[in-house]
Write a protein that holds these residues in place. Structure first.
Motif, PDB file in Angstrom:
ATOM      1  N   ASP A 102       0.807  -1.217   0.000  1.00 36.51           N
ATOM      2  CA  ASP A 102       0.000   0.000   0.000  1.00 36.51           C
ATOM      3  C   ASP A 102       0.840   1.265   0.000  1.00 36.51           C
ATOM      4  O   ASP A 102       0.331   2.362   0.216  1.00 36.51           O
ATOM      5  CB  ASP A 102      -0.955  -0.010   1.207  1.00 36.51           C
ATOM      6  CG  ASP A 102      -1.804  -1.259   1.210  1.00 36.51           C
ATOM      7  OD1 ASP A 102      -2.269  -1.633   0.116  1.00 36.51           O
ATOM      8  OD2 ASP A 102      -1.993  -1.859   2.291  1.00 36.51           O
ATOM      9  N   GLU A 132      -6.166  -6.777  -5.326  1.00 37.31           N
ATOM     10  CA  GLU A 132      -6.338  -5.678  -4.376  1.00 37.31           C
ATOM     11  C   GLU A 132      -5.525  -4.467  -4.796  1.00 37.31           C
ATOM     12  O   GLU A 132      -5.263  -4.274  -5.963  1.00 37.31           O
ATOM     13  CB  GLU A 132      -5.940  -6.128  -2.969  1.00 37.31           C
ATOM     14  CG  GLU A 132      -6.762  -7.272  -2.397  1.00 37.31           C
ATOM     15  CD  GLU A 132      -6.256  -8.629  -2.856  1.00 37.31           C
ATOM     16  OE1 GLU A 132      -5.039  -8.733  -3.079  1.00 37.31           O
ATOM     17  OE2 GLU A 132      -7.069  -9.552  -3.014  1.00 37.31           O
ATOM     18  N   GLY A 133      -5.099  -3.703  -3.793  1.00 40.52           N
ATOM     19  CA  GLY A 133      -4.426  -2.428  -4.030  1.00 40.52           C
ATOM     20  C   GLY A 133      -3.289  -2.461  -5.039  1.00 40.52           C
ATOM     21  O   GLY A 133      -3.242  -1.645  -5.960  1.00 40.52           O
ATOM     22  N   ARG A 187      -4.435  -2.733  -8.522  1.00 41.55           N
ATOM     23  CA  ARG A 187      -5.031  -1.468  -8.982  1.00 41.55           C
ATOM     24  C   ARG A 187      -3.949  -0.472  -9.381  1.00 41.55           C
ATOM     25  O   ARG A 187      -4.107   0.279 -10.337  1.00 41.55           O
ATOM     26  CB  ARG A 187      -5.871  -0.840  -7.865  1.00 41.55           C
ATOM     27  CG  ARG A 187      -7.008  -1.698  -7.403  1.00 41.55           C
ATOM     28  CD  ARG A 187      -8.223  -1.469  -8.264  1.00 41.55           C
ATOM     29  NE  ARG A 187      -9.248  -2.457  -7.979  1.00 41.55           N
ATOM     30  CZ  ARG A 187     -10.222  -2.770  -8.839  1.00 41.55           C
ATOM     31  NH1 ARG A 187     -10.301  -2.174 -10.011  1.00 41.55           N
ATOM     32  NH2 ARG A 187     -11.110  -3.668  -8.531  1.00 41.55           N
TER      33      ARG A 187
END
Ligand code: ATP
Ligand code: MG
Lengths: 90, 264
Positions: free
Chosen positions: B95, B125-126, B129
């Motif tokens: 993240d 997930e992150g 993305r």
């Protein structure tokens, strides 16, 4: 499965065919995000609506998805009993 | 203006990093100026697969957070001078980067490079993305196995939803002998199920492991079947039409017999 029966195409389907069939089924539910239980509920509700207008042969009802490329279509097939049988049934 | 190609998969371990390294190296060997970006923050691997791990000073997160200029973080591959690496940070987690920061870094690189090839972390997930955000073209890697194809299908949907589609498909680790005896999904089966265009198929090849041991991408190192497959994929990405190699023809006696019979 023996080599001979495999060559002759007898016996069980190949594990590749099983994989393909399983994938196609699981992906329909993944793609439209509906569980088998929700699918059954949908079928019952559709049947309820249609039965108000027709006598439906419930044994022959099928609600499925058809796929063309990545487009999914809901397909409901409901055999409708003919007028004559309907009258008799009443 | 450079094109950003993001390599992703959903399921882990199917060959994203291998594909990124080899596609980037092949594009560079074919004369394009290329940068490979490791988007797998916290689990960096592209550096070792490319054999550039000893020269890292700054990384992607340093660039994004303004601790250095993008040029300072790039590592040039001395063996293929048109190939550069922008490494991931190993000490931060997934993240550490926002999608806008990745877009910003890629926009700077577009000015100097023809191709920017981004490796993604596993998952949706992150980190996925972030890798997806700058993409002009998404390449989805899968193996011909039920769970990998299922996850790939999920990614196809997510890529379309993010308006980054249509993605292109790479099927990795195809075992010709298993396909032949009906025990592995063939490329046409996988392509039919996922309904996206096939960019290439890569055979299972021990040379992949040897090349990652040495830190020398396959495409730099002679004629291995997987190396040839990645070179063809790179050519297709740069717009050259290359026919698909028939992987069932693996040079074995059996495939030679099949070919002989088919030619009659
Ligand atoms: N075509 C191939 N033939 C043989 N081995 C392969 C092939 N492709 C990949 N591998 C091996 O599979 C393993 C996983 O590959 P890789 O690290 O590229 O996957 P990944 O998708 O990047 O994994 P992760 O999701 O963990 O980032 C590696 O050990 C690699 O050497
Ligand atoms: Mg990886």
């Amino acid at each position: 499965m023996g080599l001979l029966s495999r060559i002759l195409g007898l016996g069980q389907p190949s594990s590749k065919q099983v994989a393909k069939d399983r994938l196609q089924l699981v992906l329909i539910h993944d793609r439209v995000r509906i569980s088998p239980a929700q699918m059954e509920a949908l079928k019952q509700e559709l049947l309820g609506v249609v039965s108000r207008y027709f006598d439906v042969d419930t044994a022959g009802v099928e609600v499925t998805f058809s796929q063309h490329q990545r487009e999914n279509r809901l397909v409901a097939e409901m055999p409708v009993l003919p007028e004559a049988r309907r009258q008799k049934g009443r | 203006m450079g094109r950003v190609i993001t390599v992703t998969s959903g399921k882990g371990g199917v060959g994203k990093t291998t594909a990124t390294a080899n596609i980037a190296a092949a594009l560079a060997a074919q004369g394009h100026k290329v940068v490979a970006i490791d988007g797998d923050i916290g689990l960096r691997n592209l550096d070792v697969v490319l054999g550039l791990e000893n020269r890292i000073v700054f990384d992607l997160v340093d660039v994004a957070e303004g601790r250095c200029r993008v040029r300072q973080a790039l590592i040039r591959d001395k063996r293929t001078p048109e190939l550069f690496l922008l490494p991931a940070s190993q000490t931060r987690d997934k993240d550490a980067l926002r999608p806008e920061q990745m877009v910003e870094v890629c926009d700077q690189l577009r000015e100097d490079f023809e191709f920017i090839v981004v490796d993604s972390p596993a998952g949706i997930e992150g980190g996925f993305r972030v890798a997806l955000a700058p993409a002009d073209q998404v390449v989805i890697v899968t193996t011909p196995e039920v769970s990998a194809v299922r996850d790939a299908d999920r990614v196809v949907g997510l890529v379309e939803a993010a308006e980054k589609g249509p993605a292109l498909l790479v099927i990795n680790r195809v075992k010709a002998n298993m396909v032949r005896r009906g025990d592995m999904l063939g490329p046409e089966d996988v392509q039919e199920i996922l309904s996206i265009e096939l960019l290439g198929m890569v055979p299972e090849d021990e040379a992949v492991v040897v090349s990652s041991n040495r830190g020398l991408p396959l495409v730099m190192d002679g004629a291995h079947p997987a190396g040839k497959a990645f070179s063809d994929i790179a050519l297709r990405l740069s717009g050259v039409e290359v026919p698909m190699t028939d992987l069932s023809d693996d040079g074995s006696i059996w495939s030679r017999i099949v070919r002989f019979v088919r030619q009659r």
